[in-house]
Design an enzyme around this catalytic site. Structure first.
Site, PDB file in Angstrom:
ATOM      1  CG  ASP A  71     -36.629  -5.284  27.441  1.00 28.56           C
ATOM      2  OD1 ASP A  71     -37.631  -4.685  27.498  1.00 28.56           O
ATOM      3  OD2 ASP A  71     -36.477  -6.342  26.836  1.00 28.56           O
ATOM      4  CD  GLU A  73     -23.946 -16.707  39.053  1.00 29.10           C
ATOM      5  OE1 GLU A  73     -23.294 -16.833  40.161  1.00 29.10           O
ATOM      6  OE2 GLU A  73     -24.666 -15.869  38.906  1.00 29.10           O
TER       7      GLU A  73
END
Length: 301
Positions: free
Chosen positions: A201, A95
């Site tokens: 992260d 997306e």
């Protein structure tokens, strides 16, 4: 400009007959009006693309809509190549999100969703992940471990090995070895926790809002199943994530016991990222890593 033939093939297979894709600046635009994010890597990027794809797939199962949904990831073959050198190169399609800066309100929502969805998604296989993932460009080998101390020690060992291979970090690596031998057992063995899915992260550069909805988005993951608190460390290192995120998060998911060691655990988890930044960007981060290790080794008998 027409999109690469591999994405045209994906469009026909997954987006519907007659759907075609054209290159539109940083995204692909489909003939049905939808936009997608697409990239093609080198042969050396194959494992990194797979790691990101598998991370996004797991995150979509845990917290639908919190990250861009993966459409497809694979390798260009003879049938989808545009030139001979394309064969074997990885491709990635997801997306497209028009991403803005994380707001205070969206940070609260992110804190709640992280605590109640992503960090509630448990692994039946233990700590770790089924494929290597990449924190920046640093490969995390992963695999499965029965305990969190064993898993985190393996992550730290991977960084120590990379720093020794680079050279010039002997004293730093010797200190890392001492942290692995003394600090990891002291701080992580007392924990009674379940392996939950981490982004891996989660700094401000990997968070934002979907401008079309105002809802929070997190992306560029390097996922594995670990201690939920490890996902909170790097965000505080570099700032940019509103404090409302942390406050709301702990309203729904309290600090692990022993709570009095929460700060030391955060130092340990931040140390991982300081060492990783030393691997990636050089010795400028080594001083911060040493400061963390000095404190940890002093506090842990």
């Amino acid at each position: 400009m027409r999109a690469h033939s591999v994405f045209q093939a994906v469009a026909q297979r997954l987006l519907g007959p007659g759907v075609s894709l054209t290159q539109d600046s940083t995204s692909l635009r489909a003939s049905n009006g939808q936009r997608y994010y697409a990239k093609i890597g080198s042969l050396d990027d194959r494992d990194q693309f797979i790691g990101e794809a598998e991370s996004l797939k797991a995150m979509e199962l845990a917290a639908p809509g919190l990250s861009p949904k993966l459409i497809d990831c694979g390798f260009i073959d003879a049938g989808t190549r545009e030139r001979d050198s394309d064969v074997g190169r990885p491709y990635f399609l997801s997306e497209y999100k028009d991403i803005g800066t994380l707001t205070t309100a969206a940070a609260k929502t992110l804190g709640k969703r992280l605590a109640t969805e992503l960090h509630a998604y448990k692994s039946p296989n233990g700590f770790g992940f089924h494929v290597p993932t990449y924190c920046g460009r640093t490969r995390q080998e992963n695999g499965w471990f029965q305990s969190w101390p064993e898993c985190f020690d393996a992550l730290m060992a991977g960084l120590e090995e990379k720093l020794r291979a680079q050279g010039g970090y002997e004293s730093l690596c010797n200190q890392v070895k001492e942290v692995r031998e003394r600090v990891i057992p002291a701080l992580l063995e007392p924990l009674v926790i379940q392996p939950v899915l981490l982004h891996g992260d989660l700094w401000s550069g990997n968070t934002g809002i979907d401008r079309s909805t105002g809802k929070p988005i997190i992306y560029d993951p390097s996922s594995y199943f670990g201690h939920n608190e490890a996902d909170l460390a790097i965000g505080r290192m570099f700032g940019g994530i509103p404090e409302s995120f942390y406050t709301t998060y702990h309203q729904y998911l309290p600090k692990s016991e022993p709570q009095e060691q929460y700060g030391l655990r955060q130092d340990l988890y931040q140390l991982y990222h300081y060492l990783n930044h030393t691997v990636l960007f050089g010795g400028g981060y080594a001083g911060s890593a040493r400061q963390k290790m000095d404190r940890l080794l002093k506090e842990v008998s």
